[in-house]
Structures are given as C-alpha cells and as structure tokens.
Design a protein around this motif. Structure first.
Motif, PDB file in Angstrom:
ATOM      1  N   ARG A  32      -3.041   0.124  -3.895  1.00 51.82           N
ATOM      2  CA  ARG A  32      -3.044  -1.100  -3.096  1.00 51.82           C
ATOM      3  C   ARG A  32      -2.900  -2.299  -4.017  1.00 51.82           C
ATOM      4  O   ARG A  32      -3.488  -2.335  -5.102  1.00 51.82           O
ATOM      5  CB  ARG A  32      -4.319  -1.236  -2.266  1.00 51.82           C
ATOM      6  CG  ARG A  32      -4.524  -0.167  -1.219  1.00 51.82           C
ATOM      7  CD  ARG A  32      -5.723  -0.488  -0.334  1.00 51.82           C
ATOM      8  NE  ARG A  32      -5.945   0.506   0.699  1.00 51.82           N
ATOM      9  CZ  ARG A  32      -6.750   1.573   0.559  1.00 51.82           C
ATOM     10  NH1 ARG A  32      -7.390   1.742  -0.585  1.00 51.82           N
ATOM     11  NH2 ARG A  32      -6.891   2.426   1.540  1.00 51.82           N
ATOM     12  N   SER A  35       0.493   5.355  -0.220  1.00 50.21           N
ATOM     13  CA  SER A  35      -0.482   6.444  -0.165  1.00 50.21           C
ATOM     14  C   SER A  35       0.234   7.776  -0.064  1.00 50.21           C
ATOM     15  O   SER A  35       1.306   7.882   0.545  1.00 50.21           O
ATOM     16  CB  SER A  35      -1.422   6.255   1.036  1.00 50.21           C
ATOM     17  OG  SER A  35      -0.679   6.231   2.247  1.00 50.21           O
ATOM     18  N   GLU A  89       0.858  -1.186   0.000  1.00 46.58           N
ATOM     19  CA  GLU A  89       0.000   0.000   0.000  1.00 46.58           C
ATOM     20  C   GLU A  89       0.892   1.233   0.000  1.00 46.58           C
ATOM     21  O   GLU A  89       1.753   1.398   0.876  1.00 46.58           O
ATOM     22  CB  GLU A  89      -0.914   0.029   1.223  1.00 46.58           C
ATOM     23  CG  GLU A  89      -1.797   1.286   1.256  1.00 46.58           C
ATOM     24  CD  GLU A  89      -2.794   1.283   2.401  1.00 46.58           C
ATOM     25  OE1 GLU A  89      -2.945   2.342   3.056  1.00 46.58           O
ATOM     26  OE2 GLU A  89      -3.411   0.233   2.644  1.00 46.58           O
TER      27      GLU A  89
END
Length: 394
Positions: free
Chosen positions: A385, A336, A334
């Motif tokens: 993701r 971000s 993941e």
C-alpha cells in the motif's frame, strides 16, 4: 556617448578572475607604493622606536619598494612576501623614513595567516624571534624614547592580522570540507537513485521474460500458444531495451526532464505484460489525475511495477489485484496477491529476496511525504500500500 552594455559590465569580474593571482594581487602593492611616494605622506607612516624623521633618498625608495611590490606574491609565496616586506620595514624604521609603506606589514601577515599551508607555527616563531633584535636596535637608536611595553603593544597589534588570516583560513577549510561532504552525499544519492532505477527496470522485465520463457517450454505441442509466448518474450525484451535507453538518456547532463516520469497510462501496459507472463491480474483505476502531480505519477508506477515483479517471482499464478485511485491531492495504490500460487510468500521471506526494491519504494514515498507499507495479509498473501501526495516536484 554610447552606454556600456550591461552584459559587458557583468563580465568584468569573470574576466578579472581569469588573470593569474599574481597579477590580481599586484594593484594593491602599486597603490601603497604610489601613496608612499606622495610628498604629503612622507614621514607620516608607522613610527617605531622614536627615531627622528629623515628626508627620503634613494634608499628610502628601495625600502618602500621592498615593502610594497612583494604583495604581488602574497598568495602564491606568502613566506617570501613576508620576508621581503619585513626587510623593507626594518630598513624603513632603522633609517627613520617612517613611510606609509609600513601598511604593507599587516597585509603580508594577514596573507601568511590565510594562505600558508605548512610550517605555520615555525614561521610564527621565526618572525617573532626576528622582531626582537629589531626592537632592541630601535630602542638603542632612539635613546630609549619608547619603553619595552610599547614595542610589546606593537607586536600584539601585528598578531591581530595574523589571527584574522588564520580565522579566514579555518573558515575556508571548513567550507571546503562542507562542500566536499555535500558533493559526496550528492554522488551517493545519485548512485542510489540510478541503482533503484536499474533494479526497477531490469528486475521487472527480466523476471517477466524468465517466467514467459519457462512457460514456453511446456507449449511445444501447441504451436499457436508457443508463438504467442515467444512473442510476449520478444515484446518484453523490447520494452526492457526502451526503458534502459531512457534511463541512460537521463544520465546525459543535456537531457531534458520533460520525459523523465512515465505516465500512469502505462500502468495498463504494465498489467498486460504481467498477464502475458501468466499472472492473473485484476486492474482498477479510479478518479481523475490532478493537473500537476509532480513525481507522484512516477512513484505510483514504480510501486505497481515492483509489486507485480514480486508477485511474479514469489507468487506466480496467484490472483493479484491492482487498485489505483487518483485524488485531488494524492494517489493511493494497493497491490495485493492472495498467495495461492506455486511460490506463495513475501519477498522478505523468500530465498534470495533482499527487500531492496521495497526499501527503495519506501524511500521514494517518504521523500514525497507519503505513507508506504508492505507485509503479509491476514489469511495469506502479500499486500503493498502507498499513499503518495501529488504535486511535489522532488
């Protein structure tokens, strides 16, 4: 007596295929020729028209040779083969030899149906028309011993090997077309794979170098920081050259596959490179990598690389988080970005963003049976993701 080596026996078919097709087809004709000359087989071949059997003479040997020897060119010149065999068969029947060499007629018809590429319909009509005067002549010489229906039945019997040859030809053409489509698909897939690799390598390194070079322009008053920035640009360029050399090595057919997949340990180097470009990155790696991850390590590396490249391009200066978890059967990634930088936004929504990198990642993850998603986070920013099953050799 010494046994014949196994390798020598296995090489016999390969050596036989190296001969010209005429040489490979000749033995069948010679076999039929030899059988036709055996006295026990005289007058025991095809009997059409009911003519009385006649002892073999010189003309009989000529007729037999005309039927058998042309089989050597049945694949190279199928029409020539059929024409000569037909002439020999006509002489054989009209003279009443009824030799075993008549077996060559269906072989020639099978070869024409299988190997003739052009004027197939015209050839069928021509030889069908030539059969009519032969049937008429045999009917008259045989004093009507055979009815027209029997001549028709023989004609239909000859149409069978022609039809079998045509079926073999259509099967061969269909198989060649299938192989062509498979080869084209393979080439397209390989070009796509190389394009993805070039996109991943070039885009990431060049983006980092551009960002580092832009930052260096504002450090002329701080020589120490300027030297550090230029060193980072140099190091990034060297990594780009190394990765490109590795990619070009993969195109070499003799290149092994053992060095194909970047180790996940390089993720730290990747994160450090992004930090030097001015992107604050928080990196977390949990779990123990499985003993056999297949292509999962490679795909995980590319996911992080593409996400960090997009963060540099579209959200430079924004806080970025990279989380990698190694499970027993999968790797989850993941990445971000909070979107608070100078150019916050998603790749798909930014000028010049084609989304090609994300599309390539989705294909890679899907190929391994995993899940991939990329989109805008609630409250701003962007998140990528991926769940990548480990152990697949694809």
């Amino acid at each position: 007596m010494r046994p014949v080596p196994v390798m020598a026996v296995r090489r016999v078919p390969e050596l036989w295929r190296r001969f010209d097709v005429t040489v490979r087809d000749l033995p069948l004709g010679l076999l039929i020729l030899a059988g036709s000359l055996v006295p026990a087989f005289h007058n025991h071949g095809t009997r059409l028209g009911g003519l009385p059997a006649r002892p073999f003479d010189v003309l009989a040997v000529v007729a037999i040779a005309l039927q058998c020897l042309p089989l050597a060119v049945r694949r190279r010149w199928p029409i020539v083969c059929l024409a000569l065999v037909s002439v020999g068969f006509a002489v054989d029947q009209l003279r009443g030899y009824h030799s075993f060499a008549g077996t060559a007629v269906p072989v020639a018809l099978l070869s024409v149906g299988s190997h003739l590429e052009r004027r197939r319909r015209a050839t069928a009509l021509l030889f069908s028309a030539a059969y009519v005067p032969l049937a008429v002549a045999l009917h008259r010489l045989g004093s009507g011993a055979e009815s027209p229906g029997e001549f028709l039945m023989y004609y239909l019997a000859l149409a069978l090997p022609w039809g079998m040859g045509s079926w073999l030809r259509s099967t061969r053409v269909a198989e060649a077309e299938r192989r062509r489509r498979v080869a084209e698909h393979t080439r397209t897939a390989e070009r796509t794979r190389i394009a993805r690799e070039l996109h991943d390598v070039v885009t990431h390194h060049v983006t980092a170098m551009v960002v580092q070079a832009e930052a260096a322009r504002y450090l002329t008053a701080a020589p120490d920081r300027l030297d550090q920035a230029l060193t980072a640009v140099t190091d990034t360029g060297r990594r780009a050259i190394t990765d490109l050399r590795h990619l070009l090595d993969l195109l070499n057919p003799d290149y092994g596959t053992e060095a194909r997949t970047p180790a996940v340990g390089r993720l730290r180097t990747l994160v450090e490179q992004t930090r030097l470009a001015g992107q604050p990155v928080e990196f977390t790696e949990e779990g123990t990598p499985a003993e056999s991850t297949g292509s999962a390590d490679f795909v995980a590396y590319r996911v992080v690389q593409e996400a960090l490249t997009n963060a540099l391009k579209y959200a430079h200066g924004s806080h970025t988080s990279v989380q990698v978890h190694h499970g027993a059967r999968e790797i989850t990634v993941e990445v971000s970005t909070d979107g608070s930088g100078s150019r916050a936004g998603s790749p798909a929504g930014s000028p010049g963003g084609s989304g090609r990198g994300l599309a390539g990642l989705r294909e890679r993850v899907d190929l391994l049976g995993g899940d991939f998603s990329a989109g805008v986070r609630t409250g701003g920013g962007f998140v990528v993701r991926a769940r990548i099953p480990a152990g697949s050799p694809s």
